[in-house]
Design a protein around this motif. Structure first.
Motif, PDB file in Angstrom:
ATOM      1  N   ILE A   2       0.825  -1.208   0.000  1.00 11.84           N
ATOM      2  CA  ILE A   2       0.000   0.000   0.000  1.00 11.84           C
ATOM      3  C   ILE A   2       0.855   1.252   0.000  1.00 11.84           C
ATOM      4  N   PHE A  13      -0.542  -5.089   2.565  1.00  4.42           N
ATOM      5  CA  PHE A  13      -1.884  -5.567   2.876  1.00  4.42           C
ATOM      6  C   PHE A  13      -1.836  -7.091   2.956  1.00  4.42           C
ATOM      7  N   MET A  39     -10.398  -5.108  11.883  1.00  3.72           N
ATOM      8  CA  MET A  39     -10.841  -4.363  10.710  1.00  3.72           C
ATOM      9  C   MET A  39     -11.545  -5.256   9.681  1.00  3.72           C
TER      10      MET A  39
ATOM     11  N   GLU B 188      -7.006   4.780   3.689  1.00  5.12           N
ATOM     12  CA  GLU B 188      -6.198   4.311   2.558  1.00  5.12           C
ATOM     13  C   GLU B 188      -6.262   2.780   2.455  1.00  5.12           C
ATOM     14  N   ILE B 189      -6.227   2.104   3.611  1.00  5.61           N
ATOM     15  CA  ILE B 189      -6.282   0.636   3.630  1.00  5.61           C
ATOM     16  C   ILE B 189      -7.649   0.157   3.134  1.00  5.61           C
ATOM     17  N   LYS B 190      -8.692   0.825   3.570  1.00 12.29           N
ATOM     18  CA  LYS B 190     -10.057   0.454   3.165  1.00 12.29           C
ATOM     19  C   LYS B 190     -10.197   0.540   1.643  1.00 12.29           C
ATOM     20  N   PHE B 192      -7.830   0.379  -0.548  1.00 10.20           N
ATOM     21  CA  PHE B 192      -6.990  -0.649  -1.156  1.00 10.20           C
ATOM     22  C   PHE B 192      -7.715  -1.993  -1.143  1.00 10.20           C
ATOM     23  N   ALA B 193      -8.321  -2.329   0.010  1.00 13.11           N
ATOM     24  CA  ALA B 193      -8.996  -3.616   0.169  1.00 13.11           C
ATOM     25  C   ALA B 193     -10.169  -3.748  -0.796  1.00 13.11           C
ATOM     26  N   LYS B 196      -9.167  -5.019  -4.129  1.00 14.85           N
ATOM     27  CA  LYS B 196      -8.405  -6.275  -4.160  1.00 14.85           C
ATOM     28  C   LYS B 196      -9.178  -7.414  -4.791  1.00 14.85           C
TER      29      LYS B 196
END
Lengths: 451, 198
Positions: A2, A13, A39, B188-190, B192-193, B196
């Motif tokens: 990321i 990730f 999460m 940012e992670i959300k 990205f996920a 995916k």
């Protein structure tokens, strides 16, 4: 990936996260202390394995500390909505056995677990490695970890493996060549026709042991063998999703022009059935050889002498004929159906040596069922062996499966460190065939003589 | 879990000139049953430190009162084997804040930094000089300066610099950890996920 932090690690990730009872409780406690949530609970899978009994699993766990740890895994999983395969669940077993056999492990995924043998999943062309508990907390809370980029190593083994030479011997051979720290700082790709011709079970055995030469992980490019193994597994993609996944997986091979920081090549014909004689997995040799002299090896003479003293061995002695007290077949290294087939191939028509205590521990309930269905159970029982219930067992001896002080165990597990299998225990790492040969003869025996 | 900041440490050191000290020696598996991070220091090097009857082994360095300090100096390839963070917890809980070796296993090194222990990798000749200095005087002090990235043998003035990436150095100097950093990245992670395949 990321984010790349300047003069720092990369933020990765994580697609799949496995947890077990030993390295997760403090991570969950950390979440509570900070008041943060899991999460992506559907990306984490819990199984109880490290600290479980391998007999009478239907009864309450007698040791209160172990029972408490198992309860913590169950409670934490329920609280955060994480899938949990606890004791007695038909899917329960060793994390690195149940992940693949249920189709959770797939090519191209990033996979972590608070266990160094997570490298096992690299057999599917996944990027898989072990992490510490702080990182387990990171994955639970953000699905990410922060890691520096490793260097790349390729290990090629080409040719045809000799009689009774198994994937375990290939990996013990490689580790003996590279030493226990020879791949530290690297991620390893295994290549060559020996791996191409290997079953998924064999590839898992090889990738599993990558950490024993210090590598963070090891991987093998996915191919038809990989795809056939995954197809139809419970959590494998189905229908259109399968076609789409397959098309992606077929792109996951190393470019012909890829550059590696280090490369080794070995000839399959040089590999014998292996056995270790010392107190780290790099201290292994062909079973027909004699224990090396300190002066012929790299590394400190004092450390080597300490190791042989612990084992009760002398330089230049042969290993063949040494008395064996215990035999353990199982673990995330050699606890799959192929390993029990190999074990049974030598045991069939023979009897367990009277003085040997043997612990036969399947890697999962699914493996246990296969052992029964294929008639291996009958072969074992006729030879005087008892089949135990799944778990990590004597590999790390957290439960009651401990080798007593001073006793010798031929073990299909992955570590022969001092006291690894119980305080004072002495471990000889080997393949299921070498373990079977020791179990029926009571001494270290070349399996080629019994096949 | 929060830890104390690491800036500069001057201390005598405990020598353990053995190679390939694996995490099963640092803390044997049978002591990993706790569900809280408490008391692991009592079992640090348990089987090297105590006999089966729980009496201390007199020849082990932690049982020798002339050696003490907040720095542990180990032989090459320190921390190999299992990923158990309990090994780093045990070292921290016992009172060490810094481990010096000529080579560290990857997972241990990462775990150590994550719990607030500074792993200092030095050259083999410098490691040998440290062992010699402690042999000459068990009270010999070392100074580890994280900001300057140097380790000094105070008696001889010999100094060597060590590597650590800027991000981890900043964390240790300030007592921050990666979870603080990642929590700030959640959006940012959300995103990205969502994009995916898996």
């Amino acid at each position: 990936m990321i984010r790349k932090i300047e003069d720092g690690p990369d933020v990765f990730f994580i697609d799949r996260h496995f947890i077990h009872e030993v390295t997760s409780p403090v991570a969950f406690l950390g979440l509570e202390t900070r008041g943060i949530d899991v999460m992506f609970p559907d990306r984490t899978f819990a199984t109880a394995d490290h600290n479980t009994p391998t007999i009478n699993q239907h009864l309450p766990v007698a040791d209160p500390l172990s029972a408490n740890q198992l309860l913590a895994l169950e409670t934490n999983s329920a609280k955060y909505g994480i899938s949990h395969w606890g004791l007695g669940n038909p899917k329960n077993g060793i994390v690195h056995v149940v992940g693949p056999e249920n189709g959770i492990t797939q090519p191209g995924m990033t996979i972590v677990c608070g266990d160094s043998h997570t490298s096992t999943h690299g057999a599917f062309g996944a990027i898989a490695f072990g992490i510490g508990t702080s990182e387990v907390e990171m994955v639970l809370s953000s699905q990410c970890i922060m890691q520096p980029k490793p260097k790349k190593m390729r290990i090629n083994v080409n040719g045809v493996l000799g009689k009774a030479v198994t994937p375990k011997d290939v990996t013990l051979f490689i580790i003996a060549q590279l030493t226990t720290a020879g791949a530290t700082g690297y991620f390893v790709e295994y290549a060559g026709d020996v791996f191409e011709n290997m079953s998924m079970e064999g590839r898992m055995t090889v990738c599993n042991m990558s950490i024993e030469m210090g590598a963070r992980g090891g991987m093998i490019a996915p191919d038809e063998t990989t795809f056939n193994y995954i197809k139809g597994k419970e959590k494998a993609p189905k229908g259109d999703a399968w076609d789409k996944a397959l098309a992606y997986w077929k792109t996951l091979h190393t470019d012909a022009a890829a550059q590696f920081d280090k490369e080794y090549s070995f000839d399959a014909a040089d590999i014998e059935p292996m056995i270790t004689y010392g107190t780290n997995p790099g201290m292994g040799m062909g079973i027909s050889k004699s224990i090396p002299k300190a002066t012929d090896l790299e590394g400190g003479v004092a450390t080597y002498a300490k190791s042989l003293k612990y084992m009760g061995f002398e330089e230049s002695e042969p290993m063949i004929g040494k008395k064996v007290d215990f035999v353990f077949i199982g673990s995330c290294t050699n606890g799959r159906i192929e390993d029990f087939r190999a074990f049974a191939s030598i045991v069939k028509g023979r009897k367990k040596a009277d003085h040997v205590t043997a612990w036969i521990v399947p890697g999962s309930h699914i493996v246990e069922a296969q052992i029964r269905e294929e008639g291996i159970y009958d072969i074992l029982t006729e030879a005087g062996f008892l089949l135990r219930q799944p778990g990590c067992s004597a590999c790390l001896a957290m439960n009651d499966d401990k080798i007593p002080a001073g006793k010798y165990a031929v073990s299909t597990s992955n570590r022969n460190f001092e006291g690894r299998q119980g305080p004072g225990s002495r471990t000889l790492l080997a393949s299921p065939l070498v373990a079977a040969a020791a179990a029926v003869t009571g001494v270290v025996t070349d399996p080629r003589e019994l096949l | 879990m929060a830890y104390d900041k690491f800036t500069k440490l001057t201390s005598s050191a405990v020598p353990l000139p053995i190679e390939n000290v694996d995490t099963d020696q640092i803390i044997p598996a049978r002591f990993l049953k706790a569900t809280e991070r408490k008391g692991f220091g009592d079992n640090l090097f348990r089987d090297w430190r105590y006999n089966n009857d729980e009496t201390p082994k007199q020849d082990f360095v932690l049982n020798n009162p002339i050696y003490a300090g907040k720095i542990l100096v180990g032989g090459k390839n320190f921390g190999s084997g299992s990923s158990r963070e309990h090994a780093a917890w045990a070292i921290y809980d016992y009172g060490f804040r810094c481990v010096v070796s000529s080579f560290f296993a990857d997972i241990f090194k990462g775990n150590a930094i994550n719990v607030g222990i500074l792993p200092v990798q030095v050259s083999e000749p410098f490691l040998e000089q440290i062992f010699q200095a402690i042999e000459a005087d068990p009270k010999a002090e070392l100074t580890v300066d994280l900001d300057a990235q140097t380790i000094t043998i105070n008696a001889t003035g010999a100094v060597e610099s060590f590597d650590i990436n800027g991000y981890k150095k900043h964390n240790l100097l300030n007592g921050f950890d990666d979870i603080d950093y990642l929590q700030a990245m959640k959006e940012e992670i959300k995103a990205f996920a969502t994009a995916k395949a898996y």
